[in-house]
Each structure stands twice: as structure tokens, then as C-alpha cells.
Design a protein around this motif. Structure first.
Motif, PDB file in Angstrom:
ATOM      1  N   LEU A  48     -79.672 -26.216  27.150  1.00 48.76           N
ATOM      2  CA  LEU A  48     -79.437 -25.726  26.102  1.00 48.76           C
ATOM      3  C   LEU A  48     -78.917 -24.535  25.889  1.00 48.76           C
ATOM      4  O   LEU A  48     -77.788 -24.032  25.430  1.00 48.76           O
ATOM      5  CB  LEU A  48     -80.234 -26.265  24.818  1.00 48.76           C
ATOM      6  CG  LEU A  48     -80.452 -27.511  24.820  1.00 48.76           C
ATOM      7  CD1 LEU A  48     -81.406 -27.911  23.497  1.00 48.76           C
ATOM      8  CD2 LEU A  48     -78.995 -28.452  24.312  1.00 48.76           C
ATOM      9  N   GLU A  49     -79.629 -23.662  26.655  1.00 45.52           N
ATOM     10  CA  GLU A  49     -79.220 -22.288  26.449  1.00 45.52           C
ATOM     11  C   GLU A  49     -78.068 -22.019  27.272  1.00 45.52           C
ATOM     12  O   GLU A  49     -77.124 -21.182  26.982  1.00 45.52           O
ATOM     13  CB  GLU A  49     -80.421 -21.504  27.310  1.00 45.52           C
ATOM     14  CG  GLU A  49     -79.950 -19.678  27.648  1.00 45.52           C
ATOM     15  CD  GLU A  49     -79.723 -19.373  28.754  1.00 45.52           C
ATOM     16  OE1 GLU A  49     -79.053 -18.443  28.788  1.00 45.52           O
ATOM     17  OE2 GLU A  49     -79.844 -20.203  29.755  1.00 45.52           O
ATOM     18  N   ASN A  50     -77.715 -22.771  28.389  1.00 41.81           N
ATOM     19  CA  ASN A  50     -76.480 -22.643  29.071  1.00 41.81           C
ATOM     20  C   ASN A  50     -75.366 -23.015  28.290  1.00 41.81           C
ATOM     21  O   ASN A  50     -74.316 -22.522  28.285  1.00 41.81           O
ATOM     22  CB  ASN A  50     -76.370 -23.575  30.282  1.00 41.81           C
ATOM     23  CG  ASN A  50     -77.182 -22.881  31.391  1.00 41.81           C
ATOM     24  OD1 ASN A  50     -76.462 -22.257  32.145  1.00 41.81           O
ATOM     25  ND2 ASN A  50     -78.438 -22.958  31.491  1.00 41.81           N
ATOM     26  N   LEU A  51     -75.466 -23.860  27.243  1.00 43.34           N
ATOM     27  CA  LEU A  51     -74.283 -24.393  26.390  1.00 43.34           C
ATOM     28  C   LEU A  51     -74.364 -23.525  25.147  1.00 43.34           C
ATOM     29  O   LEU A  51     -73.272 -23.324  24.473  1.00 43.34           O
ATOM     30  CB  LEU A  51     -74.674 -25.891  26.013  1.00 43.34           C
ATOM     31  CG  LEU A  51     -74.766 -26.983  27.151  1.00 43.34           C
ATOM     32  CD1 LEU A  51     -75.127 -28.211  26.741  1.00 43.34           C
ATOM     33  CD2 LEU A  51     -73.303 -26.953  27.719  1.00 43.34           C
ATOM     34  N   PHE A  52     -75.451 -23.198  24.804  1.00 49.39           N
ATOM     35  CA  PHE A  52     -75.612 -22.195  23.474  1.00 49.39           C
ATOM     36  C   PHE A  52     -75.990 -20.669  23.684  1.00 49.39           C
ATOM     37  O   PHE A  52     -77.177 -20.523  23.588  1.00 49.39           O
ATOM     38  CB  PHE A  52     -76.365 -23.080  22.484  1.00 49.39           C
ATOM     39  CG  PHE A  52     -76.349 -22.177  21.192  1.00 49.39           C
ATOM     40  CD1 PHE A  52     -75.146 -22.192  20.305  1.00 49.39           C
ATOM     41  CD2 PHE A  52     -77.466 -21.727  20.596  1.00 49.39           C
ATOM     42  CE1 PHE A  52     -75.075 -21.483  19.085  1.00 49.39           C
ATOM     43  CE2 PHE A  52     -77.590 -21.111  19.584  1.00 49.39           C
ATOM     44  CZ  PHE A  52     -76.289 -21.093  18.646  1.00 49.39           C
ATOM     45  N   PRO A  53     -75.166 -19.896  24.514  1.00 48.62           N
ATOM     46  CA  PRO A  53     -75.696 -18.716  24.924  1.00 48.62           C
ATOM     47  C   PRO A  53     -76.534 -17.646  23.897  1.00 48.62           C
ATOM     48  O   PRO A  53     -77.264 -17.056  24.396  1.00 48.62           O
ATOM     49  CB  PRO A  53     -74.377 -17.913  25.218  1.00 48.62           C
ATOM     50  CG  PRO A  53     -73.348 -18.844  25.672  1.00 48.62           C
ATOM     51  CD  PRO A  53     -73.857 -19.949  24.783  1.00 48.62           C
ATOM     52  N   PRO A  54     -76.298 -17.778  22.699  1.00 53.09           N
ATOM     53  CA  PRO A  54     -77.139 -17.181  21.715  1.00 53.09           C
ATOM     54  C   PRO A  54     -78.915 -17.571  21.790  1.00 53.09           C
ATOM     55  O   PRO A  54     -79.509 -16.576  21.409  1.00 53.09           O
ATOM     56  CB  PRO A  54     -76.613 -17.467  20.284  1.00 53.09           C
ATOM     57  CG  PRO A  54     -75.252 -17.640  20.381  1.00 53.09           C
ATOM     58  CD  PRO A  54     -75.010 -18.584  21.878  1.00 53.09           C
ATOM     59  N   LEU A  55     -78.789 -18.590  22.358  1.00 53.49           N
ATOM     60  CA  LEU A  55     -80.325 -19.087  22.692  1.00 53.49           C
ATOM     61  C   LEU A  55     -80.675 -18.425  24.188  1.00 53.49           C
ATOM     62  O   LEU A  55     -80.128 -18.656  24.960  1.00 53.49           O
ATOM     63  CB  LEU A  55     -80.479 -20.510  22.736  1.00 53.49           C
ATOM     64  CG  LEU A  55     -81.957 -20.944  23.398  1.00 53.49           C
ATOM     65  CD1 LEU A  55     -82.930 -20.768  22.116  1.00 53.49           C
ATOM     66  CD2 LEU A  55     -81.779 -22.415  23.363  1.00 53.49           C
ATOM     67  N   PRO A  56     -81.527 -17.033  24.072  1.00 55.17           N
ATOM     68  CA  PRO A  56     -81.479 -16.290  25.215  1.00 55.17           C
ATOM     69  C   PRO A  56     -82.729 -16.777  26.082  1.00 55.17           C
ATOM     70  O   PRO A  56     -83.722 -17.100  25.856  1.00 55.17           O
ATOM     71  CB  PRO A  56     -81.966 -15.061  24.397  1.00 55.17           C
ATOM     72  CG  PRO A  56     -82.879 -15.231  23.268  1.00 55.17           C
ATOM     73  CD  PRO A  56     -81.938 -16.483  22.624  1.00 55.17           C
ATOM     74  N   SER A  57     -82.415 -16.796  27.315  1.00 51.83           N
ATOM     75  CA  SER A  57     -83.183 -17.079  28.467  1.00 51.83           C
ATOM     76  C   SER A  57     -84.198 -16.094  28.702  1.00 51.83           C
ATOM     77  O   SER A  57     -85.458 -16.362  29.193  1.00 51.83           O
ATOM     78  CB  SER A  57     -82.468 -17.246  29.666  1.00 51.83           C
ATOM     79  OG  SER A  57     -81.823 -16.062  30.093  1.00 51.83           O
ATOM     80  N   GLU A  58     -83.905 -14.842  28.210  1.00 50.85           N
ATOM     81  CA  GLU A  58     -85.068 -13.793  28.309  1.00 50.85           C
ATOM     82  C   GLU A  58     -86.420 -14.207  27.347  1.00 50.85           C
ATOM     83  O   GLU A  58     -87.353 -13.581  27.374  1.00 50.85           O
ATOM     84  CB  GLU A  58     -84.325 -12.467  27.888  1.00 50.85           C
ATOM     85  CG  GLU A  58     -83.250 -12.168  28.662  1.00 50.85           C
ATOM     86  CD  GLU A  58     -82.011 -12.627  27.939  1.00 50.85           C
ATOM     87  OE1 GLU A  58     -81.468 -11.808  27.242  1.00 50.85           O
ATOM     88  OE2 GLU A  58     -81.408 -13.524  28.650  1.00 50.85           O
ATOM     89  N   VAL A  59     -86.011 -15.001  26.401  1.00 47.06           N
ATOM     90  CA  VAL A  59     -87.258 -15.605  25.449  1.00 47.06           C
ATOM     91  C   VAL A  59     -87.619 -16.989  26.012  1.00 47.06           C
ATOM     92  O   VAL A  59     -88.738 -17.090  26.164  1.00 47.06           O
ATOM     93  CB  VAL A  59     -86.718 -15.770  23.976  1.00 47.06           C
ATOM     94  CG1 VAL A  59     -87.738 -16.360  23.138  1.00 47.06           C
ATOM     95  CG2 VAL A  59     -86.329 -14.534  23.368  1.00 47.06           C
ATOM     96  N   VAL A  60     -86.879 -17.900  26.436  1.00 48.09           N
ATOM     97  CA  VAL A  60     -87.194 -19.103  26.559  1.00 48.09           C
ATOM     98  C   VAL A  60     -88.154 -19.079  28.137  1.00 48.09           C
ATOM     99  O   VAL A  60     -89.073 -19.475  28.232  1.00 48.09           O
ATOM    100  CB  VAL A  60     -86.141 -20.234  27.082  1.00 48.09           C
ATOM    101  CG1 VAL A  60     -86.488 -21.544  27.483  1.00 48.09           C
ATOM    102  CG2 VAL A  60     -85.652 -20.182  25.571  1.00 48.09           C
ATOM    103  N   LEU A  61     -87.694 -18.315  29.043  1.00 51.55           N
ATOM    104  CA  LEU A  61     -88.286 -18.226  30.394  1.00 51.55           C
ATOM    105  C   LEU A  61     -89.641 -17.633  30.506  1.00 51.55           C
ATOM    106  O   LEU A  61     -90.482 -18.264  30.838  1.00 51.55           O
ATOM    107  CB  LEU A  61     -87.283 -17.668  31.424  1.00 51.55           C
ATOM    108  CG  LEU A  61     -86.119 -18.372  31.707  1.00 51.55           C
ATOM    109  CD1 LEU A  61     -85.375 -17.552  32.615  1.00 51.55           C
ATOM    110  CD2 LEU A  61     -86.368 -19.673  32.493  1.00 51.55           C
ATOM    111  N   PRO A  62     -89.843 -16.475  29.990  1.00 54.25           N
ATOM    112  CA  PRO A  62     -91.145 -16.169  29.849  1.00 54.25           C
ATOM    113  C   PRO A  62     -92.228 -16.857  28.900  1.00 54.25           C
ATOM    114  O   PRO A  62     -93.461 -17.120  29.486  1.00 54.25           O
ATOM    115  CB  PRO A  62     -90.865 -14.596  28.762  1.00 54.25           C
ATOM    116  CG  PRO A  62     -89.741 -14.303  29.232  1.00 54.25           C
ATOM    117  CD  PRO A  62     -88.739 -15.473  29.148  1.00 54.25           C
ATOM    118  N   MET A  63     -91.677 -17.721  27.895  1.00 56.94           N
ATOM    119  CA  MET A  63     -92.568 -18.535  27.203  1.00 56.94           C
ATOM    120  C   MET A  63     -92.964 -19.754  28.133  1.00 56.94           C
ATOM    121  O   MET A  63     -94.064 -20.159  27.852  1.00 56.94           O
ATOM    122  CB  MET A  63     -92.037 -19.165  25.877  1.00 56.94           C
ATOM    123  CG  MET A  63     -91.325 -18.145  24.962  1.00 56.94           C
ATOM    124  SD  MET A  63     -92.861 -17.033  24.449  1.00 56.94           S
ATOM    125  CE  MET A  63     -93.727 -18.434  23.388  1.00 56.94           C
TER     126      MET A  63
END
Length: 228
Positions: A48-63
Motif C-alpha cells: 500500500l505504501e507503494n501505491l500511496f507514497p504519503p504512507l512512509p516506509s520509514e515508519v512501516v519497516l522499522p515497526m
């Protein structure tokens, strides 16, 4: 609710200094998703982060890394599913690029002020020469990591090559942030500060580039009108 759940939610809240913003809500949603369906949830969030860039991978991945450190799933599973999610999301945008196609984009450019169909031709030609490097390294650049898939589709990069380069670049990027969350624990958000610097540099660079492009086009348009 378990102690690990409270810790995870507390960590996500700390990343925004207690401000219940949309970003905090998204981080909380990501944690809940991983708690419910395990590492597949991390992969879905990254897709979803790829489709909606405002969702930052820098938050999702560390979590995802932090959740793995709590034993909900293994570090290998976190890396595997987040990379699969990256590839799936990238292929969705690649498909959008293939659907748009160069011909349709040229028609659109012809109707947009200050743009020319030749701009599309030059972009496609550049991508055919340097597309491999653009896809691989673009996966490690905020904003571009998502958008780079669209010109790859427009240029009709071979599916196997696009998938391989996307997986390789995504694995490097994902590993950095997943490991940060895994090793730093509740202090995972420290790396977000450095990621924000990179993101701001990219945003400034893009803004300057776009502003310069339109400045040159407007100056050329005014000059042609004076000469007419």
C-alpha cells in the motif's frame, strides 16, 4: 492487550511526539495489522505504501522489525514479506504505466500548457538507456521509490528485469529499516530523523527542478511570442 502491544503502540506514538496525527494513526494501524495477520500484514502495508507514497516506509519497516524482535514473527519473515510487498506494489504501478503508454501520454502532454509530446519521447528514450539503474537505485530514494515504476511501464521494460531490479533495490532499502527497528527496539524512531533529512533533500531537489523547467518553458514561450 499484551505488554508487547502496548510497547509497540507507544513506540509509534513517540515517533510523532504524542501528536495524534494521521501518521500516528497509520503507524498504529500498521502495528495492528501485523499483530493480527503476522508478517503478511507488513507486506500488505508496504504494498500500500507503494501505491500511496504519503504512507512512509520509514515508519512501516522499522515497526515490522520491532514486531519481529518481540517474537511475533522472525526477522527473515519480516524481510521476505516486506520485499514481496514492495514488488507487488511496484508491479501495480508498472501496470498503470503500461496502460497509459507513450502514445496516450503524448496526447495528454499536447493538451497541457508548457508541455510538449516530445517531452514524453525524450523521457522514454532516457529510460530505455538508463532505466535499469533508475529502477534499482530509485527503490532507495523516498518518493521516487514508488513513482519510478510508472515510467518503467511506459517504456515497457521487460517484466523479469523490472521485477529483479525492484526486488534487489527493495531488499536493500527494507533491510536497513527493518534491521533498525529490530536492533534499536523502542528507539527505532531515531533512524526516522535521518530518513526525514533525505526526504526533504529529495523534495527540495524535485521542487527546484520543476521550478527551473517551468521557468525555461515560460521564458521560451515569451520569447517566441515577441519574435512572432
Amino acid at each position: 492487550m499484551t505488554d508487547s502491544t502496548l510497547t509497540l503502540r507507544g513506540a509509534s506514538a513517540d515517533s510523532s511526539s504524542g501528536d495524534q496525527s494521521w501518521l500516528t494513526s497509520l503507524a498504529d494501524w500498521t502495528v495492528s495489522l501485523m499483530e493480527i495477520i503476522g508478517p503478511i500484514g507488513a507486506g500488505l502495508a508496504i504494498a500500500l505504501e507503494n501505491l500511496f507514497p504519503p504512507l512512509p516506509s520509514e515508519v512501516v519497516l522499522p515497526m515490522a522489525g520491532l514486531t519481529a524482535s518481540r517474537g511475533s514473527f522472525t526477522l527473515f519473515e519480516a524481510l521476505l514479506w516486506t520485499t514481496l510487498g514492495s514488488v507487488v506494489g511496484a508491479f501495480a504501478l508498472y501496470g498503470l504505466g503500461r496502460w497509459l503508454g507513450a502514445a496516450r501520454l503524448r496526447a495528454i502532454a499536447a493538451k497541457v500548457p508548457l508541455l510538449h509530446p516530445e517531452d514524453v519521447d525524450r523521457t522514454v528514450a532516457w529510460f530505455e538507456r538508463h532505466g535499469g539503474k533508475a529502477v534499482f537505485f530509485g527503490r532507495m530514494v523516498p518518493i521516487f521509490r514508488s513513482l519510478i515504476s510508472i515510467p518503467a511501464g511506459v517504456a515497457k521494460m521487460p517484466l523479469w528485469r523490472f521485477g529483479l531490479l525492484t526486488a534487489a533495490g527493495s531488499l536493500i532499502w527494507n533491510t536497513i529499516f527493518v534491521l533498525a527497528g529490530y536492533l534499536l527496539g523502542e528507539n527505532w524512531h531515531v533512524i526516522e530523523q535521518y530518513a526525514d533529512v533525505l526526504k526533504y533533500v529529495v523534495i527540495v531537489g524535485v521542487t527546484v527542478g520543476v521550478a527551473w523547467f517551468f521557468y525555461v518553458r515560460v521564458r521560451s514561450l515569451l520569447a517566441s511570442r515577441r519574435d512572432a
